[in-house]
Design a protein around this motif. Structure first.
Motif, short mmCIF file in Angstrom:
data_model
loop_
_atom_site.label_atom_id
_atom_site.label_comp_id
_atom_site.label_asym_id
_atom_site.label_seq_id
_atom_site.Cartn_x
_atom_site.Cartn_y
_atom_site.Cartn_z
N VAL A 53 0.88 -1.04 0.20
CA VAL A 53 0.06 0.20 0.04
C VAL A 53 0.78 1.26 -0.16
CG1 VAL A 53 -1.83 1.42 1.30
CG2 VAL A 53 -2.10 -1.15 1.18
N ASP A 54 0.76 2.10 -0.85
CA ASP A 54 1.54 3.45 -0.99
C ASP A 54 0.54 4.39 -0.55
OD1 ASP A 54 2.57 5.84 -1.83
OD2 ASP A 54 3.59 5.01 -3.66
N LEU A 55 0.97 5.12 0.69
CA LEU A 55 0.06 6.15 1.46
C LEU A 55 -0.22 7.33 0.34
CD1 LEU A 55 1.13 5.89 5.18
CD2 LEU A 55 -0.65 4.63 3.74
N GLY A 56 0.83 7.37 -0.38
CA GLY A 56 0.61 8.50 -1.43
C GLY A 56 -0.60 8.41 -2.26
N ASN A 57 -0.88 7.13 -2.67
CA ASN A 57 -2.19 6.93 -3.48
C ASN A 57 -3.23 6.93 -2.52
OD1 ASN A 57 -0.42 6.63 -5.67
ND2 ASN A 57 -0.26 4.21 -5.31
N GLU A 58 -2.99 7.07 -1.20
CA GLU A 58 -4.47 6.86 -0.27
C GLU A 58 -4.57 8.14 0.18
OE1 GLU A 58 -6.06 4.02 0.14
OE2 GLU A 58 -4.47 2.84 -1.23
N VAL A 78 0.92 -6.58 5.09
CA VAL A 78 0.66 -5.37 4.52
C VAL A 78 2.05 -4.85 4.65
CG1 VAL A 78 -0.12 -3.15 4.00
CG2 VAL A 78 -1.70 -4.93 4.98
N GLU A 79 2.94 -4.45 3.46
CA GLU A 79 3.91 -3.52 3.53
C GLU A 79 3.54 -2.21 2.97
OE1 GLU A 79 7.68 -5.00 1.67
OE2 GLU A 79 7.51 -3.36 0.44
N VAL A 80 3.69 -1.12 3.76
CA VAL A 80 3.08 0.12 3.53
C VAL A 80 4.35 1.10 3.19
CG1 VAL A 80 2.24 2.16 4.88
CG2 VAL A 80 1.52 -0.04 5.44
N HIS A 81 4.37 1.95 2.18
CA HIS A 81 5.13 2.84 1.63
C HIS A 81 4.66 4.10 1.93
CE1 HIS A 81 6.91 -0.14 -1.70
NE2 HIS A 81 7.01 -0.58 -0.31
N VAL A 82 5.75 4.95 2.53
CA VAL A 82 5.62 6.44 2.82
C VAL A 82 6.25 7.34 1.76
CG1 VAL A 82 5.52 8.13 4.39
CG2 VAL A 82 5.09 5.65 5.26
N PRO A 83 5.65 8.26 1.01
CA PRO A 83 6.30 9.06 0.29
C PRO A 83 7.07 10.18 1.16
CG PRO A 83 3.93 9.75 0.29
CD PRO A 83 3.98 8.39 0.93
N ALA A 84 8.13 10.86 0.44
CA ALA A 84 8.94 11.79 0.89
C ALA A 84 7.99 12.99 1.40
CB ALA A 84 9.98 12.25 0.12
N GLY A 85 8.57 13.25 2.70
CA GLY A 85 7.76 14.39 3.29
C GLY A 85 7.86 14.50 4.79
#
Length: 339
Positions: A53-58, A78-85
């Motif tokens: 799950v890409d949190l940027g897409n969420e 679940v492997e959660v990806h967090v965008p830069a920020g």
């Protein structure tokens, strides 16, 4: 001694350098200077997680609170990806018991900003119930207050927790009992702390001695850096644990703790067996006390110190002992020179 690989497929070539630590100022640049073998998040999971799950897409954007996103998406498998920020957080949604889960920040820099009120406790309890739980590329900003904050981490027997490039550069205010990471007493599996940075804690920055005599889980601390912490940078671990390739610095006073301005590097306060401290650098040019402190409670333990490099200022005792260590500990290739 051969270097065992405590899980994963990490390269063992990197060792934290003083230049990288100073250039990093404790945050993202350290990850870039590390030459991480992990690279950017792949299109598929790097753990045994079955879903990415890409949190940027969420809908997560720079400046948002990340708590609700973690509460919703960080779960078993679940492997959660967090965008830069930079994201506001209180620890809610991070804590929990997980099986084969991961939280992976962008290598371009992910910051969790704790509440402005330093007395707000941020204390997630993160447990690997089975399989592997991995947290990677996260920097926690903001000093903790006197109300104790810390990440409590641990794994059940045959499970693992990995903290990779998780950084706590701002530490805590004076007389705070807060830690960066604290191993749970019940930790019974493997805790692997790699390429993490800790600075400016009044108490122990990385407390991983607690499982000894309780859960007895193994701990590997590798390629980490500790700069101007207070009571101790690292409180060492239970049986068969390892401290390897780390950088310890005491060039300025850390925040004073309850016992005054002590600045130990590694403390050995428990009688663990076969603890290894190897290939570490100690820049003790400033007000630091001992680089290794064999504290009360550790009598009867055993281990080895080897390939240590110590640059010291005017310290009278670099290796302090509260008991006779000769029966259980060995030392070799310990290079001591004036800073």
């Amino acid at each position: 001694m051969a270097h065992e690989e405590p899980g994963g497929d990490e390269s063992k070539q990197h060792h934290t350098s003083r230049r990288a630590v100073l250039k990093a100022a404790g945050v993202t640049t350290l990850a870039l200077a590390s030459g991480s073998a992990l690279g950017a998040p792949s299109s598929g999971p790097r753990t045994a997680a079955s879903e990415v799950v890409d949190l940027g897409n969420e809908g997560l954007t720079d400046g948002d609170s990340i708590d609700s996103y973690l509460e919703t998406h960080l779960a078993d498998g679940v492997e959660v990806h967090v965008p830069a920020g930079t994201y506001q957080y209180t620890g809610a949604g991070l804590g929990g018991e997980y099986t084969n889960a991961a939280l992976i920040g962008s290598p371009d820099g992910v910051t969790f900003r704790r509440p402005k009120d330093t007395e707000t406790a941020v204390r997630p309890v993160i447990t690997a119930a089975s399989g592997l739980v991995r947290i990677e590329n996260v920097t926690v900003k903001g000093a903790s207050g006197q109300t104790q904050s810390r990440w409590e981490v641990g794994a059940a027997a045959d499970a693992s927790v990995q903290l990779i490039n998780v950084n706590f550069p701002d530490g805590a205010v004076a007389n705070s009992a807060s830690n960066g990471v604290h191993a749970q007493r019940s930790h019974a599996g493997l805790l692997w702390v790699k390429r993490c940075h800790f600075g400016k804690f009044a108490d122990v920055a990385l407390q991983v001695a607690a499982p000894a005599g309780s859960g007895d889980g193994r701990v590997v601390v590798e390629d980490c850096s500790f700069v101007n912490t207070g009571t101790a940078a690292l409180r060492a671990a239970p049986d068969n644990s390892v401290v390897r390739g780390c950088y310890f610095e005491a060039t300025a006073a850390g925040p004073a703790g309850d016992d005054g301005a002590q600045q130990h590097g590694v403390q050995v306060p428990v009688a663990g067996a076969d603890l290894t401290i190897e290939d570490c650098d100690f820049n003790w040019a400033g007000p630091g006390t001992s680089v290794v402190n064999f504290a009360a409670g550790g009598e009867g333990g055993s281990g080895a110190m080897r390939d240590l490099r110590v640059a010291y200022g005017d310290q009278e005792t670099l290796f302090t002992t509260g008991w006779d260590i000769e029966a259980g500990w060995t030392g070799e290739s310990i290079n001591v020179s004036e800073a």
